[in-house]
Design a protein around this motif. Structure first.
Motif, PDB file in Angstrom:
ATOM      1  N   LYS A 199       0.877  -1.173   0.000  1.00 37.58           N
ATOM      2  CA  LYS A 199       0.000   0.000   0.000  1.00 37.58           C
ATOM      3  C   LYS A 199       0.914   1.222   0.000  1.00 37.58           C
ATOM      4  O   LYS A 199       1.716   1.403   0.917  1.00 37.58           O
ATOM      5  N   ILE A 200       0.811   2.043  -1.033  1.00 37.68           N
ATOM      6  CA  ILE A 200       1.655   3.233  -1.148  1.00 37.68           C
ATOM      7  C   ILE A 200       1.119   4.304  -0.197  1.00 37.68           C
ATOM      8  O   ILE A 200      -0.057   4.649  -0.228  1.00 37.68           O
ATOM      9  N   MET A 201       2.005   4.822   0.649  1.00 37.10           N
ATOM     10  CA  MET A 201       1.646   5.834   1.644  1.00 37.10           C
ATOM     11  C   MET A 201       2.451   7.106   1.345  1.00 37.10           C
ATOM     12  O   MET A 201       3.649   7.165   1.616  1.00 37.10           O
ATOM     13  N   GLU A 202       1.806   8.094   0.755  1.00 35.21           N
ATOM     14  CA  GLU A 202       2.445   9.363   0.411  1.00 35.21           C
ATOM     15  C   GLU A 202       2.620  10.196   1.681  1.00 35.21           C
ATOM     16  O   GLU A 202       1.640  10.528   2.347  1.00 35.21           O
ATOM     17  N   ILE A 203       3.880  10.506   2.025  1.00 33.96           N
ATOM     18  CA  ILE A 203       4.134  11.212   3.288  1.00 33.96           C
ATOM     19  C   ILE A 203       3.807  12.698   3.211  1.00 33.96           C
ATOM     20  O   ILE A 203       3.892  13.397   4.213  1.00 33.96           O
ATOM     21  N   GLY A 204       3.401  13.181   2.049  1.00 40.30           N
ATOM     22  CA  GLY A 204       2.910  14.545   1.949  1.00 40.30           C
ATOM     23  C   GLY A 204       1.575  14.702   2.666  1.00 40.30           C
ATOM     24  O   GLY A 204       1.193  15.800   3.051  1.00 40.30           O
ATOM     25  N   ASP A 205       0.886  13.590   2.870  1.00 41.47           N
ATOM     26  CA  ASP A 205      -0.368  13.572   3.628  1.00 41.47           C
ATOM     27  C   ASP A 205      -0.003  13.559   5.119  1.00 41.47           C
ATOM     28  O   ASP A 205       0.753  12.693   5.560  1.00 41.47           O
ATOM     29  N   PRO A 206      -0.503  14.503   5.909  1.00 44.33           N
ATOM     30  CA  PRO A 206      -0.121  14.589   7.328  1.00 44.33           C
ATOM     31  C   PRO A 206      -0.377  13.306   8.122  1.00 44.33           C
ATOM     32  O   PRO A 206       0.440  12.936   8.975  1.00 44.33           O
ATOM     33  N   ASP A 207      -1.473  12.606   7.853  1.00 46.02           N
ATOM     34  CA  ASP A 207      -1.744  11.357   8.569  1.00 46.02           C
ATOM     35  C   ASP A 207      -0.713  10.286   8.224  1.00 46.02           C
ATOM     36  O   ASP A 207      -0.259   9.543   9.095  1.00 46.02           O
ATOM     37  N   ASN A 208      -0.347  10.206   6.950  1.00 47.19           N
ATOM     38  CA  ASN A 208       0.667   9.240   6.542  1.00 47.19           C
ATOM     39  C   ASN A 208       2.025   9.590   7.132  1.00 47.19           C
ATOM     40  O   ASN A 208       2.810   8.707   7.481  1.00 47.19           O
ATOM     41  N   MET A 209       2.319  10.890   7.236  1.00 53.43           N
ATOM     42  CA  MET A 209       3.584  11.322   7.830  1.00 53.43           C
ATOM     43  C   MET A 209       3.647  10.898   9.290  1.00 53.43           C
ATOM     44  O   MET A 209       4.700  10.451   9.767  1.00 53.43           O
ATOM     45  N   LYS A 210       2.542  11.005  10.014  1.00 49.57           N
ATOM     46  CA  LYS A 210       2.514  10.565  11.412  1.00 49.57           C
ATOM     47  C   LYS A 210       2.786   9.071  11.508  1.00 49.57           C
ATOM     48  O   LYS A 210       3.544   8.628  12.378  1.00 49.57           O
ATOM     49  N   LYS A 211       2.192   8.285  10.613  1.00 51.63           N
ATOM     50  CA  LYS A 211       2.437   6.838  10.595  1.00 51.63           C
ATOM     51  C   LYS A 211       3.905   6.552  10.282  1.00 51.63           C
ATOM     52  O   LYS A 211       4.510   5.655  10.854  1.00 51.63           O
ATOM     53  N   PHE A 212       4.467   7.322   9.337  1.00 50.41           N
ATOM     54  CA  PHE A 212       5.864   7.159   8.948  1.00 50.41           C
ATOM     55  C   PHE A 212       6.786   7.387  10.146  1.00 50.41           C
ATOM     56  O   PHE A 212       7.694   6.596  10.408  1.00 50.41           O
ATOM     57  N   VAL A 213       6.527   8.446  10.905  1.00 46.04           N
ATOM     58  CA  VAL A 213       7.351   8.765  12.075  1.00 46.04           C
ATOM     59  C   VAL A 213       7.207   7.669  13.136  1.00 46.04           C
ATOM     60  O   VAL A 213       8.198   7.232  13.725  1.00 46.04           O
ATOM     61  N   ARG A 214       5.981   7.198  13.366  1.00 44.04           N
ATOM     62  CA  ARG A 214       5.772   6.112  14.342  1.00 44.04           C
ATOM     63  C   ARG A 214       6.532   4.855  13.933  1.00 44.04           C
ATOM     64  O   ARG A 214       7.151   4.191  14.762  1.00 44.04           O
TER      65      ARG A 214
END
Length: 81
Positions: free
Chosen positions: A53-68
């Protein structure tokens, strides 16, 4: 080219955050990033059956998941690009 394996491994490790609901691997990427595209291509060629599943980190919710996910794998957040 020798760095592609390292980049792919890092992206693959970050992608190891599984989406519990679907069983997909969440692959964090940023639009226009050549390293993300190379890593994704590498994974698709070498692991063609891996559900991604591609998660674009430009999306704030995806960025939070990326950091976690980065914290979960004890990666230095200052070195993530």
């Amino acid at each position: 080219m020798k760095y592609l394996g390292i980049i792919a491994a890092l992206c693959f490790m970050l992608a190891a955050c599984m989406n519990d609901n679907s069983g997909e691997v969440e692959f964090f990427t940023h639009e226009g990033c050549p390293y993300c595209q190379k890593a994704l291509k590498y994974i698709q060629i070498n692991y063609p059956k891996l559900p991604i599943k591609i998660m674009e980190i430009g999306d704030p919710d995806n960025m939070k998941k990326f950091v976690r996910c980065a914290k979960k794998h004890k990666l230095n957040l200052k070195q993530l690009g």
